[in-house]
Design a protein around this motif. Structure first.
Motif, PDB file in Angstrom:
ATOM      1  N   GLY A 199     110.951  38.242   9.124  1.00  0.00           N
ATOM      2  CA  GLY A 199     111.872  37.612   8.194  1.00  0.00           C
ATOM      3  C   GLY A 199     111.291  37.516   6.796  1.00  0.00           C
ATOM      4  N   GLU A 200     112.193  37.335   5.854  1.00  0.00           N
ATOM      5  CA  GLU A 200     111.775  37.202   4.465  1.00  0.00           C
ATOM      6  C   GLU A 200     111.408  35.752   4.180  1.00  0.00           C
ATOM      7  OE1 GLU A 200     111.228  39.708   2.808  1.00  0.00           O
ATOM      8  OE2 GLU A 200     112.559  41.285   3.476  1.00  0.00           O
ATOM      9  N   PRO A 201     110.394  35.520   3.344  1.00  0.00           N
ATOM     10  CA  PRO A 201     110.075  34.142   2.989  1.00  0.00           C
ATOM     11  C   PRO A 201     111.225  33.524   2.192  1.00  0.00           C
ATOM     12  CG  PRO A 201     108.650  35.695   1.811  1.00  0.00           C
ATOM     13  CD  PRO A 201     109.502  36.498   2.731  1.00  0.00           C
ATOM     14  N   ALA A 202     111.443  32.223   2.361  1.00  0.00           N
ATOM     15  CA  ALA A 202     112.544  31.536   1.674  1.00  0.00           C
ATOM     16  C   ALA A 202     112.427  31.675   0.162  1.00  0.00           C
ATOM     17  CB  ALA A 202     112.576  30.065   2.081  1.00  0.00           C
ATOM     18  N   TRP A 203     111.201  31.620  -0.372  1.00  0.00           N
ATOM     19  CA  TRP A 203     111.049  31.728  -1.823  1.00  0.00           C
ATOM     20  C   TRP A 203     111.563  33.066  -2.334  1.00  0.00           C
ATOM     21  CZ3 TRP A 203     108.320  35.682  -3.933  1.00  0.00           C
ATOM     22  CH2 TRP A 203     107.342  36.308  -3.142  1.00  0.00           C
ATOM     23  N   TRP A 204     111.400  34.134  -1.559  1.00  0.00           N
ATOM     24  CA  TRP A 204     111.858  35.462  -1.971  1.00  0.00           C
ATOM     25  C   TRP A 204     113.389  35.527  -1.917  1.00  0.00           C
ATOM     26  CZ3 TRP A 204     111.934  39.259  -4.886  1.00  0.00           C
ATOM     27  CH2 TRP A 204     112.371  40.533  -4.554  1.00  0.00           C
ATOM     28  N   LEU A 205     113.993  34.943  -0.903  1.00  0.00           N
ATOM     29  CA  LEU A 205     115.456  34.890  -0.829  1.00  0.00           C
ATOM     30  C   LEU A 205     116.006  34.077  -2.005  1.00  0.00           C
ATOM     31  CD1 LEU A 205     115.822  34.325   3.022  1.00  0.00           C
ATOM     32  CD2 LEU A 205     116.127  36.482   1.758  1.00  0.00           C
ATOM     33  N   ASN A 206     115.362  32.953  -2.313  1.00  0.00           N
ATOM     34  CA  ASN A 206     115.780  32.137  -3.458  1.00  0.00           C
ATOM     35  C   ASN A 206     115.649  32.908  -4.769  1.00  0.00           C
ATOM     36  OD1 ASN A 206     116.263  29.994  -1.724  1.00  0.00           O
ATOM     37  ND2 ASN A 206     114.318  28.987  -2.164  1.00  0.00           N
ATOM     38  N   LEU A 207     114.555  33.625  -4.916  1.00  0.00           N
ATOM     39  CA  LEU A 207     114.300  34.386  -6.136  1.00  0.00           C
ATOM     40  C   LEU A 207     115.325  35.502  -6.319  1.00  0.00           C
ATOM     41  CD1 LEU A 207     112.061  34.604  -8.414  1.00  0.00           C
ATOM     42  CD2 LEU A 207     111.147  36.468  -7.047  1.00  0.00           C
ATOM     43  N   GLN A 208     115.725  36.128  -5.225  1.00  0.00           N
ATOM     44  CA  GLN A 208     116.740  37.174  -5.325  1.00  0.00           C
ATOM     45  C   GLN A 208     118.089  36.597  -5.761  1.00  0.00           C
ATOM     46  OE1 GLN A 208     116.469  40.367  -2.125  1.00  0.00           O
ATOM     47  NE2 GLN A 208     115.166  38.749  -1.297  1.00  0.00           N
ATOM     48  N   ALA A 209     118.389  35.383  -5.298  1.00  0.00           N
ATOM     49  CA  ALA A 209     119.649  34.735  -5.661  1.00  0.00           C
ATOM     50  C   ALA A 209     119.640  34.259  -7.107  1.00  0.00           C
ATOM     51  CB  ALA A 209     119.933  33.564  -4.715  1.00  0.00           C
ATOM     52  N   GLN A 210     118.476  33.786  -7.579  1.00  0.00           N
ATOM     53  CA  GLN A 210     118.341  33.303  -8.960  1.00  0.00           C
ATOM     54  C   GLN A 210     116.963  33.726  -9.466  1.00  0.00           C
ATOM     55  OE1 GLN A 210     119.742  29.406  -9.720  1.00  0.00           O
ATOM     56  NE2 GLN A 210     118.762  29.286 -11.694  1.00  0.00           N
ATOM     57  N   PRO A 211     116.889  34.886 -10.155  1.00  0.00           N
ATOM     58  CA  PRO A 211     115.591  35.459 -10.514  1.00  0.00           C
ATOM     59  C   PRO A 211     114.831  34.759 -11.644  1.00  0.00           C
ATOM     60  CG  PRO A 211     117.368  36.894 -11.215  1.00  0.00           C
ATOM     61  CD  PRO A 211     117.998  35.786 -10.433  1.00  0.00           C
ATOM     62  N   ASP A 212     115.491  33.907 -12.430  1.00  0.00           N
ATOM     63  CA  ASP A 212     114.788  33.202 -13.500  1.00  0.00           C
ATOM     64  C   ASP A 212     114.115  31.962 -12.922  1.00  0.00           C
ATOM     65  OD1 ASP A 212     115.562  35.107 -15.312  1.00  0.00           O
ATOM     66  OD2 ASP A 212     117.200  33.929 -16.142  1.00  0.00           O
ATOM     67  N   VAL A 213     112.777  31.994 -12.903  1.00  0.00           N
ATOM     68  CA  VAL A 213     111.981  30.945 -12.252  1.00  0.00           C
ATOM     69  C   VAL A 213     110.810  30.572 -13.148  1.00  0.00           C
ATOM     70  CG1 VAL A 213     112.649  31.655  -9.911  1.00  0.00           C
ATOM     71  CG2 VAL A 213     110.643  32.683 -10.972  1.00  0.00           C
ATOM     72  N   THR A 214     109.986  29.667 -12.647  1.00  0.00           N
ATOM     73  CA  THR A 214     108.782  29.246 -13.361  1.00  0.00           C
ATOM     74  C   THR A 214     107.575  29.498 -12.477  1.00  0.00           C
ATOM     75  OG1 THR A 214     110.042  27.508 -14.452  1.00  0.00           O
ATOM     76  CG2 THR A 214     107.663  27.297 -14.507  1.00  0.00           C
ATOM     77  N   VAL A 215     106.503  29.960 -13.090  1.00  0.00           N
ATOM     78  CA  VAL A 215     105.250  30.158 -12.373  1.00  0.00           C
ATOM     79  C   VAL A 215     104.162  29.365 -13.099  1.00  0.00           C
ATOM     80  CG1 VAL A 215     104.517  32.277 -13.565  1.00  0.00           C
ATOM     81  CG2 VAL A 215     103.767  31.870 -11.244  1.00  0.00           C
ATOM     82  N   GLU A 216     103.277  28.771 -12.308  1.00  0.00           N
ATOM     83  CA  GLU A 216     102.154  28.042 -12.870  1.00  0.00           C
ATOM     84  C   GLU A 216     100.869  28.682 -12.386  1.00  0.00           C
ATOM     85  OE1 GLU A 216     100.366  23.508 -13.020  1.00  0.00           O
ATOM     86  OE2 GLU A 216     102.291  23.879 -12.065  1.00  0.00           O
ATOM     87  N   THR A 217      99.993  28.994 -13.345  1.00  0.00           N
ATOM     88  CA  THR A 217      98.671  29.519 -13.041  1.00  0.00           C
ATOM     89  C   THR A 217      97.652  28.554 -13.660  1.00  0.00           C
ATOM     90  OG1 THR A 217      98.485  30.826 -15.075  1.00  0.00           O
ATOM     91  CG2 THR A 217      99.545  31.907 -13.163  1.00  0.00           C
ATOM     92  N   VAL A 218      96.374  28.853 -13.532  1.00  0.00           N
ATOM     93  CA  VAL A 218      95.371  27.994 -14.164  1.00  0.00           C
ATOM     94  C   VAL A 218      95.521  28.016 -15.685  1.00  0.00           C
ATOM     95  CG1 VAL A 218      93.680  28.049 -12.290  1.00  0.00           C
ATOM     96  CG2 VAL A 218      93.612  29.801 -14.061  1.00  0.00           C
ATOM     97  N   GLN A 219      96.171  29.025 -16.224  1.00  0.00           N
ATOM     98  CA  GLN A 219      96.404  29.102 -17.667  1.00  0.00           C
ATOM     99  C   GLN A 219      97.600  28.258 -18.111  1.00  0.00           C
ATOM    100  OE1 GLN A 219      96.030  32.176 -15.878  1.00  0.00           O
ATOM    101  NE2 GLN A 219      93.867  32.268 -16.368  1.00  0.00           N
ATOM    102  N   GLY A 220      98.412  27.770 -17.172  1.00  0.00           N
ATOM    103  CA  GLY A 220      99.563  26.945 -17.515  1.00  0.00           C
ATOM    104  C   GLY A 220     100.859  27.462 -16.919  1.00  0.00           C
TER     105      GLY A 220
END
Length: 155
Positions: free
Chosen positions: A86-107
């Motif tokens: 199965g696909e991870p839920a985050w990937w299904l969510n991302l496909q439905a709404q591709p504009d998201v936020t990512v946080e790394t150690v840089q911010g």
């Protein structure tokens, strides 16, 4: 090749252990308010980031900590679901709404997610193979192709 000489797939921990490890990692991140739990990729190692999506059914923010590598200004990860089916839920969510936020150690930064295809997918998969020699064996456990997910910066 005879059955005696078959290449064996690397062992995975039990599913309950994988899920518990994810929960512990998220817990550490939360307890330390993001000061612990994320790290940048370095030579021969992937980093970790926190991806926040919008639930496709609930409309609520959902966050997950993922391994990632950098490709120029882009980040990329594998939609592998702990090598389970199965696909991870985050990937299904991302496909439905591709504009998201990512946080790394840089911010934190806004990104747009998409699946890599063709030569781009093959190139990025090969780079990840250089870090994880068992990548193809793990991917073979899944009945569907594992998506290589690109997170591109957006304005």
């Amino acid at each position: 090749m005879s059955a005696e000489h078959e290449v064996r797939s690397p062992k995975l921990p039990p599913r309950w252990f994988i899920r518990a490890a994810w929960a512990v990692h998220r817990g550490i991140y939360k307890v330390f308010r993001g000061r612990v739990g994320l790290w940048a990729p370095r030579a021969g190692k992937w980093g970790t980031c926190r991806l926040s999506t919008v639930g496709r059914r609930t409309g609520q923010e959902r966050s997950v900590i993922l391994g990632y590598l950098e490709d120029g200004p882009n980040l990329y990860t594998l939609a592998m679901n702990g090598w389970g089916e199965g696909e991870p839920a985050w990937w299904l969510n991302l496909q439905a709404q591709p504009d998201v936020t990512v946080e790394t150690v840089q911010g934190r930064r806004p990104v747009r997610g998409r699946a890599a295809v063709g030569e781009e997918r093959a190139r990025l998969w090969q780079i990840w193979q250089g870090i994880d020699k068992d990548l193809d064996a793990f991917a073979a456990r899944r009945s569907t192709e594992t998506a290589v997910v690109i997170l591109e910066p957006r304005a």
